[in-house]
Write a protein that holds these residues in place. Structure first.
Motif, mmCIF file in Angstrom:
data_model
loop_
_atom_site.group_PDB
_atom_site.id
_atom_site.type_symbol
_atom_site.label_atom_id
_atom_site.label_comp_id
_atom_site.label_asym_id
_atom_site.label_seq_id
_atom_site.Cartn_x
_atom_site.Cartn_y
_atom_site.Cartn_z
ATOM 1 N N ASN A 199 -11.213 8.611 71.637
ATOM 2 C CA ASN A 199 -10.557 9.725 72.311
ATOM 3 C C ASN A 199 -10.488 10.903 71.351
ATOM 4 O O ASN A 199 -10.024 10.772 70.214
ATOM 5 N N MET A 200 -10.937 12.077 71.829
ATOM 6 C CA MET A 200 -10.944 13.277 70.990
ATOM 7 C C MET A 200 -9.865 14.272 71.402
ATOM 8 O O MET A 200 -9.687 15.297 70.746
ATOM 9 N N GLY A 201 -9.168 14.000 72.509
ATOM 10 C CA GLY A 201 -8.132 14.906 72.968
ATOM 11 C C GLY A 201 -8.669 15.995 73.871
ATOM 12 O O GLY A 201 -9.879 16.275 73.912
ATOM 13 N N SER A 202 -7.767 16.633 74.645
ATOM 14 C CA SER A 202 -8.115 17.739 75.553
ATOM 15 C C SER A 202 -9.188 17.354 76.562
ATOM 16 O O SER A 202 -10.044 18.165 76.922
ATOM 17 N N GLY A 203 -9.172 16.094 76.996
ATOM 18 C CA GLY A 203 -10.127 15.643 77.994
ATOM 19 C C GLY A 203 -11.450 15.154 77.444
ATOM 20 O O GLY A 203 -12.305 14.710 78.210
ATOM 21 N N TRP A 204 -11.643 15.199 76.137
ATOM 22 C CA TRP A 204 -12.912 14.802 75.519
ATOM 23 C C TRP A 204 -12.821 13.405 74.920
ATOM 24 O O TRP A 204 -11.790 13.003 74.401
ATOM 25 N N SER A 205 -13.929 12.683 74.989
ATOM 26 C CA SER A 205 -14.065 11.392 74.320
ATOM 27 C C SER A 205 -15.549 11.127 74.119
ATOM 28 O O SER A 205 -16.408 11.844 74.641
ATOM 29 N N PHE A 206 -15.862 10.105 73.351
ATOM 30 C CA PHE A 206 -17.263 9.706 73.195
ATOM 31 C C PHE A 206 -17.331 8.204 72.964
ATOM 32 O O PHE A 206 -16.355 7.576 72.549
ATOM 33 N N ASP A 207 -18.489 7.630 73.258
ATOM 34 C CA ASP A 207 -18.746 6.265 72.815
ATOM 35 C C ASP A 207 -20.029 6.243 72.003
ATOM 36 O O ASP A 207 -20.939 7.047 72.197
ATOM 37 N N PHE A 208 -20.048 5.327 71.052
ATOM 38 C CA PHE A 208 -21.178 5.227 70.126
ATOM 39 C C PHE A 208 -21.432 3.756 69.843
ATOM 40 O O PHE A 208 -20.495 2.988 69.606
ATOM 41 N N GLY A 209 -22.705 3.350 69.908
ATOM 42 C CA GLY A 209 -23.015 1.961 69.621
ATOM 43 C C GLY A 209 -24.460 1.625 69.910
ATOM 44 O O GLY A 209 -25.335 2.506 69.962
ATOM 45 N N LEU A 231 -25.234 7.596 71.922
ATOM 46 C CA LEU A 231 -24.080 8.463 71.700
ATOM 47 C C LEU A 231 -23.839 9.255 72.979
ATOM 48 O O LEU A 231 -24.607 10.153 73.319
ATOM 49 N N PHE A 232 -22.767 8.909 73.714
ATOM 50 C CA PHE A 232 -22.420 9.563 74.978
ATOM 51 C C PHE A 232 -21.106 10.319 74.814
ATOM 52 O O PHE A 232 -20.107 9.743 74.366
ATOM 53 N N PHE A 233 -21.116 11.585 75.195
ATOM 54 C CA PHE A 233 -19.901 12.391 75.210
ATOM 55 C C PHE A 233 -19.391 12.504 76.646
ATOM 56 O O PHE A 233 -20.174 12.567 77.598
ATOM 57 N N TYR A 234 -18.049 12.546 76.793
ATOM 58 C CA TYR A 234 -17.414 12.624 78.104
ATOM 59 C C TYR A 234 -16.383 13.747 78.099
ATOM 60 O O TYR A 234 -15.666 13.942 77.115
ATOM 61 N N TYR A 235 -16.332 14.454 79.239
ATOM 62 C CA TYR A 235 -15.302 15.462 79.408
ATOM 63 C C TYR A 235 -14.728 15.340 80.812
ATOM 64 O O TYR A 235 -15.475 15.282 81.798
#
Length: 255
Positions: A199-209, A231-235
């Motif tokens: 979780n990156m905050g402000s609606g942002w997150s990512f997964d990596f693997g 590497l997927f980013f989500y908003y």
């Protein structure tokens, strides 16, 4: 005599086909994407995502993909989405430069829940695909149509109650396809992912693997085993102020 000859051909040819040796092509890939969800009210919203996958880690093109859709959320656990996607598939023949187009309509149902602190997503997706036929590195103007059905289960396991500590992310997906041109490869793909979600905050997150993708080719005995660094980013944007962000599992989108 004629019938004996035909039986001889069957008895000799069929075992040969059945014993066709399985051929596996192992390749290293990288896959980056941006996946967005815009909720305009409690029930309606839009999604959009962009993907880039490359072969030989980052050296060569694999595909580019854009997708958009309209979503209806019955509640925070159950959603329905339909939309359109376009894929540009890179050629695999050395020296060829023409990308094959794919037009795709899709419909999906996703149900997210929690078992204790573990988040769980079940998703079923139906796709109608028009895939361009190329010949000698040129478009023929013809498209092959097929249906594909995909089932995914995704699990998020938190390691800490603190939001900025990553959680473990696991997912499996199976895809089967049907159509006049689908003869030997009804089984299309199997995907398995293991990594972290942050979780990156402000609606942002990512997964990596790491994602393993097994893809059966048209011959039926040839397979691509793709070892993919993902590497997927989500908003996620919510119009209603003060409302909690979407459960991470519901944000999971892929090609």
């Amino acid at each position: 005599m004629k019938h004996r000859f035909l039986w001889f051909l069957l008895l000799t040819a069929v075992p040969g086909l059945a014993q066709q040796k399985k051929e596996i092509n192992n390749q290293l890939q990288s896959w980056i994407s941006l996946n967005t969800t815009f909720r305009i009210n409690d029930h309606w919203g839009f999604i959009g995502d962009a993907h880039m996958r490359r072969n030989n880690f980052v050296a060569d093109n694999s595909f580019y993909f854009l997708r958009g859709g309209v979503g209806y959320w019955l509640n925070e656990n159950l959603s329905f989405i339909t939309g359109y996607g376009h894929l540009w598939l890179a050629p695999t023949t050395p020296g060829y430069t023409t990308f094959a187009d794919e037009n795709r309509w899709y419909e999906q149902i996703a149900y997210a829940t929690r078992v204790g602190k573990v988040s769980l997503l079940n998703r079923f997706r139906s796709e109608q695909r028009w895939r361009e036929q190329l010949q000698n590195d040129q478009s023929t103007g013809n498209y092959n149509f097929s249906n594909r059905f995909r089932y995914l289960i995704s699990i998020g396991i938190p390691l800490s109650p603190k939001p900025f500590v990553p959680q473990i992310s696991l997912a499996n997906e199976v895809a089967v396809q049907f159509g006049k041109t689908i003869v030997n490869n009804t089984f299309d793909q199997f995907r398995a992912f293991a990594g972290i979600r942050q979780n990156m905050g402000s609606g942002w997150s990512f997964d990596f693997g790491y994602m393993f993708v097994s893809s059966q080719k048209a011959s039926g005995y040839q397979y691509d085993y793709n070892h993919t660094i993902r590497l997927f980013f989500y908003y996620t944007w919510m119009k209603k102020k003060g409302k909690s962000a979407e459960p991470p599992a519901l944000q999971y989108e892929d090609e």
